[in-house]
Design a protein around this motif. Sequence first.
Motif: not given
Length: 740
Positions: A380-408
């Motif tokens: 359960q904690e791994s699924f939660k951390r995976l979801a949080l990581y995907l949001f964090y990864r999406d943020t880093r990708s958006s800020m680095s590539l200057l693209t639209q974030p995928l996750i609200s």
Amino acid sequence: MAQAPRRNGIGSLDTTSAQPSGFQLAVPSMFDPDTSASGRPYEHDVMVHFDDGMPSYDFLPEAQGTANSLTSLDDLLNNEAFPEDILNFGVDFVFNSPNLFDAELQLPFSDQQDPPIGNVNSNELNVSRSGIATPGLKGKLNIVASAQAFKESLWLWTPEKGDHGALEQTHLSLPWNSMSTDDRNMSGPPPVSQRMNNVARGNVLAMVLRTCESAIYSHVVSNFPTAELLTKLVHNFITFHSRSELPFIHRSTIEIDKERPEFLSSMIAYGGAISREPEIRKLGYALQEAVRIALPTEFERDNRLTRELRGLQSFALQLEVGLWSGNRRKMEICESFAMPLVTMVRRAGRFQAPKVIEFPPQEGDAGEALESKWRNWVKQESFKRLALYLFYRDTRSSMSLLTQPLISYAELTVSPPCHKDLWEATTASQWKTVYLQQGRDGDSMPHPRRTFLEDIDYIFHNRDTLDVDASILLATAMVWPQLWQYREMVTSMKHSRSRDERHVSLVMTSRRQELTQMLERISMTARESHVDLCPAALLLHEQCSMHLCVSLEDVQLLAGKEGEEEARRIFPSMRAWADSAEARQALYHAGQILRAAKGYPRFMLRDASAITVYHASLTFWAYAVTCKNDVASSFVSPSTGASSAGSLDFVRLDGEDGPEVRRFLLLGRGIPCIQDEVQTGDALVMRDVPLNEPAELMRTTTRILQNKHERGGKSNPPLMENLSKLMHSLGTACLTRRPR
């Protein structure tokens, strides 16, 4: 009046009637930095006509006085001072050239080498090809050079016939004498005691062969790495992952001999990609390509895998390896394949708080009952951390590539990650002990709730049960999707003709104040709680603050991303920005980004964090190019190594906040600078580098990246190598004269 150039039937300029008469340059359609070393001519040339007589490359020291004798770009590119592939994050030659890794990649600067800055006095440098002058640009920037370099950059990559995944399949094997994993960045005992057996190795090899062309089967089988090497690469990944900002794979429940081959291969690929050995690094990237091809087939074979933890973790790991690989093809593919993973996690409901209540351990739990509770909690904690990581990864990708974030940010309603001691427990009994000591009573997070950004106090009040560093990092990341919306609104308002401009201005000002208050609340609450932001959180916090004050899209236009004319068009607005208090705020936050980067652990300043350092340097560069104020007359060259901050009232943007910083931000007084650390003999000497020295600025920011790795060594990540070369190119493209 000179006759305007006529266009021919295919839309290109006919310069035969243009005055003054121009010259022709052979421009390669695909710039391969390795060709300059080999001396081979470029195979595909396109003729570009310069009809304004501009001395486009006079900023090169070697070219001064000889520009008229240079008739082809081949001659210019053979000159070592020519800026190589500006903004080419993708070290495509790292993967496509089989012999490149036999030689060490060298960074563009040494401690003793001065950056090549020309002393340009041309009166024609501020005139575009169309004959339109750009006031204020004279003596500042060679736009033709930067625009030409942008044509071969990451942003403008076009797939060609030879670009395909099979190119890397030759790297799936290693000769017997390349089986070393001398990774000094991963020191200490193995993170887990398990080792890969031959059965697990055979499963990985079988998965790899299913993605290979039949002609290469025998080569891969006969030279595939041993189980011992694959075990070391798995350990390499686990050690690195445990030190990351937001680990989402539970170390103690990994069973190497029982895991899916796709999951094992993704860990091996990650461990190889971060290796300091070039051959092993190529193996890691080749395995990433194999996993990327194999996973969709497995998802189609059994759709239940789209909801299984290991399948989703494998997908996330291979995307992470490819996105920050430095290879333009890999980066674009992994950027585009991020949405399927987000969709699978979203459809599984992992972004929302779980409806199943956590069953905490009891004092009397032992044996299989306790083991079952622990593993269910880990899942359960791994699924939660995976979801949080995907949001964090999406943020880093958006800020680095200057693209639209995928996750609200609004859809992420899971609770913050648990305390590190609980997450890193190695056995069920240790987990029970830590759990009971923390006084937890199951999932105590209040429901219903939206995001923990709106309840930032909860993080600090529950620091004994939560991972405070990761929670602050995620709370800061939640500001970015809102900040992106603000930047889009600012961009759209520039081109709108609203009658009620005052109302629009008030709305934008109000929105910016709200975002500023969000960021200030995070930092202020941390100070009141006596919590220091970790380097990653501080870097992200300052990065968001910098984006509030500067448009990186406009800065890249100024650098020539969309060509010379767009650069000249954006120059007046960028010059107005440079004279504003907003620019001074952006400079301050860029300086604080450098300060946070210096606090990163060794070997951990890579990927998105390295691109953040580049963005900070780009902000400095834009200010140096567009600022009207010239402090060169009162500046003693930093090459002397003498510090004169007291006499010249330098404002150290990468230092601590103080009266001189406040005075600069509010009144614009003082000489903004950053600090550079130089080795002089056995001592480290600090010197001040003012912002009117673009080449020195780029040299300093490059050194920050170098200091976190081995200077000039093989261990430097390919992406970091290209960022260093990029910053060097931007510095040498500037025409600012060095004071005498």
